[in-house]
Design a protein around this motif. Structure first.
Motif, PDB file in Angstrom:
ATOM      1  N   ASP A 196       2.345  -7.069 -14.236  1.00  0.00           N
ATOM      2  CA  ASP A 196       1.453  -7.074 -13.080  1.00  0.00           C
ATOM      3  C   ASP A 196       1.038  -8.522 -12.833  1.00  0.00           C
ATOM      4  N   ARG A 199      -2.699  -9.251 -11.732  1.00  0.00           N
ATOM      5  CA  ARG A 199      -3.696  -9.221 -12.813  1.00  0.00           C
ATOM      6  C   ARG A 199      -3.289 -10.066 -14.007  1.00  0.00           C
ATOM      7  N   ASN A 200      -2.088 -10.636 -13.934  1.00  0.00           N
ATOM      8  CA  ASN A 200      -1.599 -11.512 -14.990  1.00  0.00           C
ATOM      9  C   ASN A 200      -1.616 -10.819 -16.361  1.00  0.00           C
ATOM     10  N   ARG A 201      -1.051  -9.608 -16.399  1.00  0.00           N
ATOM     11  CA  ARG A 201      -0.977  -8.889 -17.664  1.00  0.00           C
ATOM     12  C   ARG A 201       0.265  -7.996 -17.657  1.00  0.00           C
ATOM     13  N   SER A 202       0.655  -7.549 -18.840  1.00  0.00           N
ATOM     14  CA  SER A 202       1.844  -6.706 -18.971  1.00  0.00           C
ATOM     15  C   SER A 202       1.527  -5.513 -19.863  1.00  0.00           C
ATOM     16  N   ASN A 203       1.679  -4.334 -19.312  1.00  0.00           N
ATOM     17  CA  ASN A 203       1.567  -3.121 -20.101  1.00  0.00           C
ATOM     18  C   ASN A 203       2.929  -2.762 -20.663  1.00  0.00           C
ATOM     19  N   ARG A 219      -0.671  -4.046 -25.395  1.00  0.00           N
ATOM     20  CA  ARG A 219      -0.177  -4.872 -24.301  1.00  0.00           C
ATOM     21  C   ARG A 219       0.669  -6.037 -24.813  1.00  0.00           C
ATOM     22  N   PRO A 221       1.722  -9.592 -25.524  1.00  0.00           N
ATOM     23  CA  PRO A 221       0.792 -10.700 -25.790  1.00  0.00           C
ATOM     24  C   PRO A 221       1.153 -12.007 -25.091  1.00  0.00           C
ATOM     25  N   VAL A 223       3.278 -13.535 -21.058  1.00  0.00           N
ATOM     26  CA  VAL A 223       3.726 -13.189 -19.711  1.00  0.00           C
ATOM     27  C   VAL A 223       5.250 -13.249 -19.678  1.00  0.00           C
ATOM     28  N   ASP A 251       0.677 -18.175 -20.679  1.00  0.00           N
ATOM     29  CA  ASP A 251      -0.309 -17.825 -19.667  1.00  0.00           C
ATOM     30  C   ASP A 251       0.401 -17.462 -18.370  1.00  0.00           C
ATOM     31  N   SER A 252      -0.274 -17.593 -17.245  1.00  0.00           N
ATOM     32  CA  SER A 252       0.319 -17.204 -15.961  1.00  0.00           C
ATOM     33  C   SER A 252       1.430 -18.158 -15.576  1.00  0.00           C
TER      34      SER A 252
END
Length: 430
Positions: A196, A199-203, A219, A221, A223, A251-252
């Protein structure tokens, strides 16, 4: 005239005794060793020789030995589009040895290799002789995704598994799939990363083939490199000894167009490894010799059972590192340094070569030949480490080289409940 001498009666008796003697028997260990070097198709026929051979070839210990031998004769899954329709691909496992011999090759157009007839479009990964196939269909604004698992050498295919509806996906959400084997539980698993960007995250979801259920784990850890910046097939998860591994960013991600990579410092890259047994992560730094200042995206791959990291160096060389001891950052060792000048003889435009993505596919033990994919080349490049020479492959079909996977034939048949496909002709599902 005297009669000819009478034939000895002892001779026929001796011959009869010799015929009655049982033939010499080879030790079981030698028979096992010889048969373990055979190809799957021949071994499947040999199972009909006797109950003993059938039992021996079906034995899990023999299956494991055969797979170890088969690894020395690896294949690459070559994807090609015969019809010109996007997603209508044939996938042919082709022997690496045949590619290195570099004869003129025309890949078979047998419907057995057509993914569309299997209701699938792409190959996600290969593990222990099994290919993980991805299929999808669109219904209105939604897309339904599923998987099938195929052992092309044995002619076995699963039903559709792992259904997903991507109604939650948006412009800034991306999927990444990977396929591997959990040694500790003897289970095959598919891993789904849902990136995503907003939201700068990965499920992360995991499906075990035994129960066909998706479940969420911790999640991701980092990107993962998103699809919009990565070529298809580059930096997908690579499998090694019970783990899946991705190249990612701490990070992003910040893009700067085509040459955005040179603004990503080396310290921002990280390799994330997921243990399929414990379903926990580890993070490794790339080699210290990598400075990250290049317009070309780096990548990871598996060569000779080592985790490897490849990158452009100052637009003059392609450098490949290997991790001598998995998980130990200090064990990174420079494996190969290939000058673009040496690759120039096989490439049309040296300027393009400096800025194009190179992806190592396979490093041969026997011939010291590295097979390389290049996003601007229709053919793969065969680079000889002994004399630093480079030539193109000679395949008449247009192959999607960046989608090629290393594949090993195997007798593994217990991935889950299976259906049979005749290797000579694709038949209707039972």
């Amino acid at each position: 005239m005297s009669d000819p001498p009478a034939k000895s009666r002892v001779q026929p008796e001796a011959e009869a005794e010799a015929e009655a003697e049982p033939p010499s028997v080879l030790p079981d260990e030698l028979i096992t060793e010889v048969l373990s070097r055979g190809d799957v198709k021949s071994l499947m026929r040999m199972k009909c020789v006797s109950k003993y051979w059938n039992s021996m070839i079906s034995d899990p210990r023999f299956v494991k030995l055969h797979m170890k031998q088969s690894a020395r004769n690896a294949h690459l899954t070559l994807s090609l589009c015969k019809s010109g329709i996007d997603g209508d691909n044939n996938v042919v496992p082709y022997p690496v040895r045949g590619l290195i011999e570099n004869g003129l090759i025309t890949l078979p157009s047998d419907p057995y290799y057509r993914l569309r007839d299997k209701e699938c479009q792409y190959v996600i990964g290969s593990c222990n002789g099994w290919l993980c196939l991805l299929g999808f269909s669109s219904i209105g604004a939604y897309r339904h995704i599923w998987f099938r698992f195929w052992n092309p050498a044995m002619g076995k295919m699963t039903q559709k598994l792992g259904y997903i509806c991507d109604n939650v996906l948006g412009l800034y959400t991306h999927f990444k799939f990977a396929f591997g084997y959990d040694v500790s539980s003897d289970t095959y698993k598919v891993v789904l990363l849902i990136l995503d960007e907003a939201r700068n995250r990965s499920n992360v979801l995991v499906m075990s083939l035994g129960n066909n259920l998706w479940r969420a784990i911790q999640r991701f850890p980092a990107v993962p490199l998103p699809f919009r910046y990565s070529d298809p097939g580059v930096n997908d998860g690579v499998y090694l000894n019970g783990s899946l591994n991705w190249l990612a960013l701490r990070d992003s991600f910040h893009s700067n167009g085509v040459y955005g990579w040179k603004r990503v410092d080396a310290e921002e890259f990280v390799i994330v490894s997921l243990d399929l047994g414990t379903e926990t992560y580890r993070r490794f730094m790339p080699p210290s010799g990598f400075d990250g200042k290049s317009p070309v995206e780096p990548s990871i791959c598996i060569l000779r059972d080592y985790l490897c990291f490849s990158h452009d160096d100052k637009r003059t060389d392609l450098v490949v590192w290997k991790m001598e001891e998995f998980g130990v950052e200090e064990s990174w060792t420079e494996l190969l340094r290939i000058s673009y000048q040496n690759l120039q003889s096989a490439h049309l435009d040296f300027v393009d070569l400096q800025y194009s993505q190179w992806l190592p596919l396979h490093l041969s033990d026997r011939d010291d030949t590295l097979i390389l994919a290049n996003k601007q080349e229709r053919q793969a490049i065969l680079y000889n480490l002994r004399d630093n020479s480079a030539v193109r492959t000679r395949i008449s079909d247009k192959v999607e080289w960046f989608s090629a996977k290393v594949h090993v034939e195997s007798l593994v048949s217990d991935i889950l409940k299976l259906r049979y496909i005749c290797p000579e002709l694709l038949v209707e599902w039972i």
